[in-house]
Design an enzyme around this catalytic site. Sequence first.
Site, short mmCIF file in Angstrom:
data_model
loop_
_atom_site.label_atom_id
_atom_site.label_comp_id
_atom_site.label_asym_id
_atom_site.label_seq_id
_atom_site.Cartn_x
_atom_site.Cartn_y
_atom_site.Cartn_z
N LYS A 112 55.49 23.87 136.77
CA LYS A 112 54.46 23.15 137.52
C LYS A 112 54.15 21.78 136.89
CE LYS A 112 53.21 26.80 140.25
NZ LYS A 112 54.35 27.68 139.93
C1 LIG Z 1 55.31 28.41 140.65
C2 LIG Z 1 56.40 29.10 139.92
C3 LIG Z 1 57.56 29.57 140.57
C4 LIG Z 1 57.76 29.46 142.07
O1 LIG Z 1 57.99 28.16 142.50
P1 LIG Z 1 57.80 27.78 144.07
O2 LIG Z 1 57.95 26.33 144.12
O3 LIG Z 1 56.42 28.25 144.42
O4 LIG Z 1 58.85 28.52 144.81
C5 LIG Z 1 58.55 30.17 139.80
N1 LIG Z 1 58.39 30.33 138.47
C6 LIG Z 1 57.30 29.91 137.80
C7 LIG Z 1 57.18 30.14 136.35
C8 LIG Z 1 56.26 29.27 138.51
O5 LIG Z 1 55.17 28.87 137.83
#
Ligand SMILES: *Cc1c(COP(=O)(O)O)cnc(C)c1O
Length: 494
Positions: A112
């Site tokens: 993120k």
């Molecule tokens: C948010 C997240 C995901 C999923 O990503 P999306 O863009 O929502 O598909 C996968 N792994 C981690 C560690 C995340 O924080």
Amino acid sequence: MNYISTRDDKVKVSSCEAIAEGISADGGLFVPESIPEISLEEISALAEKTYAERAEYILGLFLTDFTEDELKACVKGAYSTGFSDEKIAPVVNLPGGRNILELFKGPTCAFKDMALQILPHLLTVAGRKAAPGTEIVILVATSGDTGKAALEGFRDVPGTKILVFYPSEGVSPMQKLQMCTQEGNNVAVCAIRGNFDDAQTGVKRIFTDKAIGEKLRLAGKAFSSANSINWGRLAPQIVYYFSAYCDLIGQGNIKPGDKVNIVVPTGNFGNILAAYYAGEMGLPVAKFICASNRNSVLTEFLTTGVYDRNREFYTTISPSMDILISSNLERLLYTLAGSEKVKEWMGLLAKEGRYEVDPETLGKIKEKFAAGCCDDEATKATIAKVFKEDGYLCDTHTAVAVTVYEEYRKSTGDLTPAIIASTASPFKFSASVLEAVTGEKSGLDEFEMVNELSRVTGKACPPQLAGLKEKAVRFDRCCEKAEMDAVVFEMLNI
Ligand SMILES: *Cc1c(COP(=O)(O)O)cnc(C)c1O
């Protein structure tokens, strides 16, 4: 370049408006009117550049009402400090054509950060143009990772304030500590007595409450949102797929023009959608492989064309992918089928929790996408196997992708080199990773587990996680749902 709503292509806004508004008033998501193209010559030229330069170039194609200097400043603000690897998103080569794209080198050790480190800068520029002189107030309801990443992204960014609500009984001890010790002069964190839904419902209500909005306006402030449907979060994610491809060229693993597959552990469909946009722009990609955990709604959809959220929700060891409605899928459907169909399907999803796309759209999906899922046992087995065979320690989310990719390779015989998105540091999910590596539950507390994982694997824990224990708790307030308005006013001094 203009942006249009996935549910009405007569709605047209600039990139600044798309980012400042977050979501279209008709409930649709903003998508670029056309996809800019990048040639192999341009990709080869980017291979000689730094991550920041690659980001400026690619973002510039989408955010056309930002000046070059503004974009440069945004990119600098995001990626010049706070990342523990100078490559920002390094690529680690494992045998068998597996290239791990590490997206967790940012301040909160989760992917993120890649978008939330730059969003505040994009948002302040966009806000300055769309609504000059207004202070941006970000409200977040979080079940863990997003809240911390948003706090780190917005901390001390001039012209912004951020307030995060988390459910008192709904986040891990590590996540709670990460948030409660948050530094910065424009941040606040508050627990609410209840679950994630209570926090989310409360935040949504405050967002849409006319009287509260007016009170903010009079004080020269306005709410904005940092959630993953904002175009300002998606665009920065396109960059790292180009960057990974460039690095593979630099490492001598591919030549410009060679195809790659891209494998993504998926929840809200944002990360894999960014990869898809990169492919539409001209990145040579053969297949996008969507990996899910036991919540396999996307595997079913991408292989049968039926999206059905009426199913059991499972809590897994890859919690950031525990999701039944993947909001960003709407953007893919728009590209493949247009706004009329999207409107119809999203209506059905809201009303009945289910829709089925037409055979033509399904055909287009299957041309580009493959999908698979695995359960917690298989995830843990992969963590153990990859560590033993390759000496590489992956987190639970990444392990889902590695598992699904292995299955894909076996069943198709497709040996195209793969970029596998790695979305979190293994130390963020120490309990499950330690159990996977040692084969037993440890019974230790969170920090003891971090140390034990480090001892057993010989890998260093990122200092920002290891150091949490010593940090002072700044925010220990826990409020009732009914008190959320008051907490907001208090923080904003209004
Ligand atoms: C948010 C997240 C995901 C999923 O990503 P999306 O863009 O929502 O598909 C996968 N792994 C981690 C560690 C995340 O924080």
